[in-house]
Design a protein around this motif. Structure first.
Motif, mmCIF file in Angstrom:
data_model
loop_
_atom_site.group_PDB
_atom_site.id
_atom_site.type_symbol
_atom_site.label_atom_id
_atom_site.label_comp_id
_atom_site.label_asym_id
_atom_site.label_seq_id
_atom_site.Cartn_x
_atom_site.Cartn_y
_atom_site.Cartn_z
ATOM 1 N N SER A 138 -3.341 37.543 2.685
ATOM 2 C CA SER A 138 -2.961 38.919 2.344
ATOM 3 C C SER A 138 -2.164 38.994 1.049
ATOM 4 O O SER A 138 -2.231 39.986 0.335
ATOM 5 C CB SER A 138 -2.173 39.557 3.487
ATOM 6 N N GLU A 145 -8.050 45.345 -4.400
ATOM 7 C CA GLU A 145 -8.361 45.279 -2.966
ATOM 8 C C GLU A 145 -7.735 46.464 -2.218
ATOM 9 O O GLU A 145 -8.379 47.084 -1.370
ATOM 10 C CB GLU A 145 -7.850 43.967 -2.355
ATOM 11 N N TYR A 146 -6.480 46.761 -2.582
ATOM 12 C CA TYR A 146 -5.811 47.878 -1.892
ATOM 13 C C TYR A 146 -6.525 49.194 -2.162
ATOM 14 O O TYR A 146 -6.698 50.030 -1.270
ATOM 15 C CB TYR A 146 -4.343 47.976 -2.326
ATOM 16 N N LEU A 267 -0.916 44.113 5.972
ATOM 17 C CA LEU A 267 -0.995 44.619 4.598
ATOM 18 C C LEU A 267 0.224 45.486 4.298
ATOM 19 O O LEU A 267 0.432 46.509 4.951
ATOM 20 C CB LEU A 267 -2.271 45.445 4.415
ATOM 21 N N MET A 446 -1.752 55.958 -1.788
ATOM 22 C CA MET A 446 -2.029 54.513 -1.872
ATOM 23 C C MET A 446 -3.242 54.266 -2.768
ATOM 24 O O MET A 446 -3.232 53.360 -3.613
ATOM 25 C CB MET A 446 -2.293 53.991 -0.471
ATOM 26 N N ASN A 450 -2.906 52.362 -6.539
ATOM 27 C CA ASN A 450 -3.616 51.106 -6.787
ATOM 28 C C ASN A 450 -4.766 51.271 -7.768
ATOM 29 O O ASN A 450 -5.084 50.335 -8.506
ATOM 30 C CB ASN A 450 -4.076 50.495 -5.464
#
Lengths: 510, 162
Positions: A138, A145-146, A267, A446, A450
């Motif tokens: 992680s 990825e996020y 995560l 989020m 990101n």
């Protein structure tokens, strides 16, 4: 080595003083979880100073008791008061409320309690057995990825949109736009503040949730004076209210939800508030009878409650192994570690293994105490349904408003509750689903943060996101999911046109 | 036949998205930023606008079909209007609570809100019952105050009692 240390950890915890601390704090945690407006984070913030004078073992016993109690306490208000006590129990309301309306509140509570317990145990097993390798994977996740995971989760909005994908999308967009109010991530410029200073901090999740669930429920009820008593017949509860057959039917739903909960818990930045909704969506997608979701079935209780408790252990994985907090509660736990001169991270297991394993033992004991307290309390909790709504609802609303005020000590949050209550009422009236709004509100920031970080790293080249296999996989799946929704909608429209042309009638709603 | 959806809500969404879209042009941005603070909100506002337009188109299509079929939708307008009025009054009460909290303090504002809300939900009642409700409201407000302030160490505006 692990088992030996675990035995030592248990020996530290199994003494009257520590057990008493765990018992009291699980009860306090359940109360904080069950009262809308109070959260596990607040409980830990409030009790953290109490741990300064305690031994490290007792400190973590106290904090684990609060953490476990508050995570499972939310299901009580989600089922009985129709308001999720914490963001971790939002999805529990979807099937918990219809079950309570049918007189099956005891069964819903029983299932929620048992699967919260089992979810907690599952996450403990993960924490104990595979924490370090999982944490190592992680930690390699970056903005690409996020962003991809958030995008994928957002495309799942169609699954919680009820009978209209368009309305679900509109609701999701509203949630995401509302989440953009305030200071922008990365560069810190104010957005959509319209001169209101308080808007610089954006809307807090709790007042938003209280408005959408609590106030909109009040607004629905006030218009209907006949619906006053809580005249729902509450069936007598035996054991936990469900049969072994029903328990066994949920095995795959449970395992899947626990994996989602633990994975999301690991995560950083996601936590139980996303885990419960995503587990619910996954359960619905994998179910043989997805149309029954939302009508009051056990599957809809098992998925969110297993996932949110599984996220507890998951969130502890990066904290203990890498020193990275998975959610706000674990961020506060870092403070507790530091107060006792411990540094969470790879060396923690080597230097203070006894304390870490005592923390594991506290987690297990707290889970047992939680199930015992809630099993005993289940017969008392359901009596809430017998209180007339004209007494119960205004009192709950006052508690919600106080809870909202207490978040930042400002009246602005009360106005937020009222405004979102009105919005929730309008959305309910015009049959727009609320879940996509919540999902968009939680995941939108989020995704944006990101995306911007990723683009900054890639100097504006979005195709760099595809260099990461994990990100490429999730983006591809998201696109497929979006195409499937749009394709399905297009097909329905064409069929409707055809049928409308042939018969002149159509029952499908936009 | 089912009642076709109202146009009011999607039109409201369209206006909301238009306001947001225009507001994104007044956002400051760094010259060097690849994606500035306005980019995502603008994209979302445009997306919401498009979805709202699609919903409006759908509703209009549905209405046209209903008109052609000649089957007027059944609506309980009177009942709905009464419910809307009570809901609006509840929002007014909540707004009074928010304003009263600052000036009157929690206990008075909460007592008044609880009493008015119960009256709104139950309708007119005898004076003895009203007295019971008033007493219950005051007790509930004081209990909530004590729990949050004394037990959970939260600060609530004392207002006139301050």
């Amino acid at each position: 080595m692990g088992l030996e240390m675990f035995g030592i950890g248990f020996a530290y915890v199994v003494n009257p003083a520590t057990l008493f601390i765990i018992l009291i704090d699980v009860v306090v945690g359940i109360v904080f979880g069950a009262i809308p407006g109070l959260t596990g984070t607040m409980a830990i913030a409030l009790c953290l100073p109490l741990t300064f004078e305690m031994t490290p073992v007792n400190s973590f016993a106290l904090l684990m008791g609060l953490y476990v109690g508050s995570c499972s306490g939310g299901l009580i208000s989600a089922i009985l008061l129709k308001i999720p006590g914490t963001p971790s129990s939002i999805a529990t309301t979807f099937d918990g409320i219809p079950m309570a309306d049918r007189g099956e509140a005891g069964k819903a509570l029983g299932a929620g309690i048992v699967y919260s317990f089992l979810g907690g145990f599952f996450s403990f097993a993960v924490l104990f057995l595979i924490a370090p390798p999982l944490a190592a994977i992680s930690v390699r996740f970056g903005p690409y990825e996020y962003f991809a995971i958030a995008l994928f989760a957002l495309t799942l909005i169609s699954s919680v949109s009820g009978d209209s994908a368009l309305k679900g999308m509109a609701s999701g967009f509203v949630g995401m736009t509302l989440a953009t109010a305030g200071i922008s991530p990365m560069d810190g410029f104010p957005r959509f503040t319209f001169g209101v200073i308080e808007l610089a901090g954006g809307f807090s999740l709790l007042p938003v949730m209280m408005g959408l669930f609590a106030v909109s429920e009040l607004l629905r009820t006030v218009g209907n004076r006949d619906d006053d008593t809580a005249g729902v017949e509450v069936r007598k509860i035996r054991g936990f209210g469900f049969t072994m057959g029903e328990f066994w039917e949920q095995k795959w739903n449970f395992v899947r939800s626990c994996l989602i909960g633990t994975g999301i818990g690991i995560l950083p930045g996601l936590g139980g508030s996303s885990a419960n909704i995503l587990a619910y969506i996954a359960a619905k997608k994998c179910s043989k009878h997805p149309e029954k979701f939302g009508t009051g079935i056990l599957d809809g209780i098992v998925a969110p409650e297993s996932a949110n408790n599984a996220a507890v252990g998951g969130a502890l994985v990066p904290l203990l192994t890498l020193g990275i907090p998975g959610d706000t509660v674990t961020a506060m736990l870092i403070g507790a570690f530091m107060v006792h001169g411990l540094n969470p991270g790879p060396l923690l297991f080597q230097h203070s293994g006894d304390v870490v394993y005592a923390l594991f033992a506290s987690l297990i004991v707290a889970n047992f105490v939680m199930i015992a307290v809630e099993f005993w309390g289940i017969r008392i909790f359901v009596n809430l349904l017998r209180v007339p709504k004209h007494v119960l609802l205004p009192a709950i609303i006052v508690m919600c408003l106080v809870g909202a005020f207490g978040l930042n000590n400002r009246v602005f949050d009360i106005w937020t509750v009222i405004a979102f209550g009105a919005l929730g009422h309008l959305m309910h009236k015009y049959r727009y689903p609320l879940t996509p709004l919540i999902l968009g509100f939680i995941l939108g920031p989020m995704a944006e943060l990101n995306l911007r970080r990723g683009l900054q790293m890639a100097e504006g080249n979005f195709f760099s996101f595809f260099n990461s296999p994990v990100a490429a996989f999730f983006i591809a799946v998201s696109l497929l999911s979006l195409l499937r929704v749009l394709g399905g909608w297009g097909l329905r429209m064409m069929r409707r046109q055809y049928r409308g042309g042939a018969t002149g009638t159509s029952k499908e709603q936009p | 036949m089912e009642k076709p959806d109202s146009l009011a809500f999607p039109v409201g969404l369209l206006i909301y998205s238009a306001i947001l879209f225009c507001a994104t042009y007044s956002m400051r941005t760094l010259a060097l930023a690849n994606v500035g603070p306005a980019a995502v909100p603008r994209l979302l506002a445009a997306g919401l606008g498009l979805v709202s337009l699609a919903i409006i188109g759908n509703v209009l299509w549905f209405r046209r079909k209903a008109a052609i079929d000649g089957t007027p939708p059944t609506e309980k307008k009177q009942e709905q209007a009464s419910g809307d009025c009570t809901a609006a009054l509840t929002i007014v009460l909540l707004a009074f609570f928010a304003i009263g909290l600052e000036y009157l303090g929690f206990i008075i504002a909460a007592t008044l809100y609880l009493l008015m809300q119960v009256i709104l939900m139950r309708g007119k009642a005898s004076s003895s019952r009203m007295a019971v409700w008033a007493g219950m409201s005051a007790v509930a407000a004081i209990l909530v105050y004590l729990v949050f302030v004394k037990l959970f160490a939260m600060s609530l505006p004392a207002g006139l009692f301050g």
